[in-house]
Design an enzyme around this catalytic site. Structure first.
Site, PDB file in Angstrom:
ATOM      1  CG  ASP A 152      -0.053  -0.132   2.538  1.00 51.72           C
ATOM      2  OD1 ASP A 152      -0.477  -1.221   3.119  1.00 51.72           O
ATOM      3  OD2 ASP A 152       0.583   0.556   2.885  1.00 51.72           O
ATOM      4  CD  GLU A 170       2.223  -6.480  -1.882  1.00 55.98           C
ATOM      5  OE1 GLU A 170       2.621  -5.927  -0.764  1.00 55.98           O
ATOM      6  OE2 GLU A 170       1.935  -7.576  -2.277  1.00 55.98           O
ATOM      7  CG  ASP A 207       3.029  -3.657   6.016  1.00 56.43           C
ATOM      8  OD1 ASP A 207       2.592  -2.842   5.405  1.00 56.43           O
ATOM      9  OD2 ASP A 207       2.084  -4.191   6.964  1.00 56.43           O
ATOM     10  CB  SER A 208       3.334  -9.885   6.347  1.00 51.83           C
ATOM     11  OG  SER A 208       3.136  -9.896   7.707  1.00 51.83           O
TER      12      SER A 208
HETATM   13  N1  LIG Z   1      -0.383  -5.092   6.572  1.00 50.89           N
HETATM   14  C1  LIG Z   1      -1.409  -4.916   7.527  1.00 50.89           C
HETATM   15  C2  LIG Z   1      -1.102  -5.939   8.631  1.00 50.89           C
HETATM   16  C3  LIG Z   1      -2.436  -6.163   9.342  1.00 50.89           C
HETATM   17  C4  LIG Z   1      -3.038  -7.285   8.515  1.00 50.89           C
HETATM   18  C5  LIG Z   1      -4.537  -7.739   8.981  1.00 50.89           C
HETATM   19  C6  LIG Z   1      -4.526  -7.942  10.429  1.00 50.89           C
HETATM   20  N2  LIG Z   1      -5.539  -7.360  11.180  1.00 50.89           N
HETATM   21  C7  LIG Z   1      -5.208  -7.929  12.592  1.00 50.89           C
HETATM   22  C8  LIG Z   1      -5.982  -7.700  13.678  1.00 50.89           C
HETATM   23  C9  LIG Z   1      -5.423  -8.167  14.890  1.00 50.89           C
HETATM   24  C10 LIG Z   1      -4.290  -9.208  14.911  1.00 50.89           C
HETATM   25  C11 LIG Z   1      -3.558  -9.176  13.635  1.00 50.89           C
HETATM   26  C12 LIG Z   1      -4.111  -8.720  12.446  1.00 50.89           C
HETATM   27  N3  LIG Z   1      -3.495  -8.493  11.217  1.00 50.89           N
END
Ligand SMILES: NCCCCCc1nc2ccccc2[nH]1
Length: 292
Positions: free
Chosen positions: A89, A109, A159-160
């Site tokens: 992003d 990416e 940043d996964s």
């Molecule tokens: N690159 C964006 C990182 C967030 C990915 C989605 C996500 N949303 C979350 C909520 C709580 C714990 C882990 C998470 N992972």
């Protein structure tokens, strides 16, 4: 399903779902890797969703992007060469660009659709791609790191998305070993490391792997992101053997007024106090993460 609402139902947070009121769906697509959706929410701005999971909203993305970037980069004296894995992003690129010591930023990416959709719908996030120091590699981060020259980066930011889907391998030991190889002595890595409320078992495995691979410091930090289930998300911060890195004391502060007059705007979330506080953990997490 409630008409007009998006509910984030995922095996990553069984039995609960965060919902946002939809004003308008702006994009729906399917890349080679995942479903991609963008919608205008009623109260959080535009929202990016991958395989049904919220990746960012315009209203609170600053918390995640600023913390995942400045926790590592403000912990080392003079970051020059930075690698971003994921982060298509562009938000992490925007934050890395605030550091004037940085000379080169590689980003790898896997999904080009994420890059294109972010540039189209999230220009204030994708602004990071405009920095001349940035080189975009569209491909698998695992392969990129295997091919990376040993000791070539000061910092790596992972940043996964989550271990369910294309990012699965980014949570496994061989990947962490390839990150350590690509970092210089005393180099640092910061990874998206789930939620202490939802994923203590995943975090425990990550900490065990990191302690075996990274012979410098290994710390867990966390922050608040209202649109992430449980309202919090964390980061693993590790350094390789070499010059000591104390993540809890930002020796390379970035001032809120830096980049005031450029297109990327001022910091909205990160500051030195929040940096230090991010490493303070509730007892149930401390017990697991800091286990001797
Ligand atoms: N690159 C964006 C990182 C967030 C990915 C989605 C996500 N949303 C979350 C909520 C709580 C714990 C882990 C998470 N992972």
């Amino acid at each position: 399903v409630i008409p007009g609402w998006f509910s984030e139902i995922s095996p990553m947070w069984p039995g609960e779902a965060h919902s946002l009121k939809i004003e308008k769906i702006l994009f729906q697509g399917k890349s080679d890797y995942q479903d991609v959706m963008v919608f205008q929410s009623a109260t959080y701005g535009k929202v990016l969703v991958l395989d049904g999971v919220i990746q960012l909203t315009e209203r609170d993305e600053c918390a995640y992007q600023e913390m995942i970037t400045h926790l590592p980069l403000c912990s080392i004296p003079n970051p020059k060469k930075v690698l971003v894995i994921g982060g298509g992003d562009g938000g992490v690129l925007r934050e890395v660009a605030r550091h004037s010591s940085v000379e080169h930023i590689d980003i790898c990416e896997i999904d080009k659709m994420v890059v294109d959709v972010s540039k189209e719908y999230f220009p204030d996030v994708a602004v990071g791609y405009e920095d001349p120091r940035v080189t975009l590699h569209v491909g698998d981060g695992v392969a990129f790191l295997k091919a990376a020259q040993e000791g070539s980066y000061d910092a790596v930011i992972v940043d996964s998305s989550d271990p369910i889907g294309p990012a699965q391998e980014l949570f496994e030991k061989p990947f962490f070993a390839s990150v350590a190889k690509a970092l210089r002595p005393g180099g640092v890595v910061c990874t998206q490391a789930e939620s202490i409320w939802l994923h203590m078992h995943i975090i425990e495995d990550i900490v065990v792997n990191c302690r075996q691979i990274f012979k410098g410091s290994v710390n867990y930090a966390w922050t608040t992101v209202p649109t992430y289930p449980s309202g919090v998300i964390g980061f693993m911060l590790c350094s390789t053997e070499g010059p000591e890195v104390d993540f809890k004391n930002p020796i390379n502060p970035i001032e809120a007024n830096q980049n005031q007059n450029t297109s990327i705007g001022p910091l909205k979330f990160y500051n030195q106090e929040i940096h230090a506080a991010a490493f303070c953990l509730p007892s149930f997490a401390k017990k697991v993460i800091e286990a001797k």
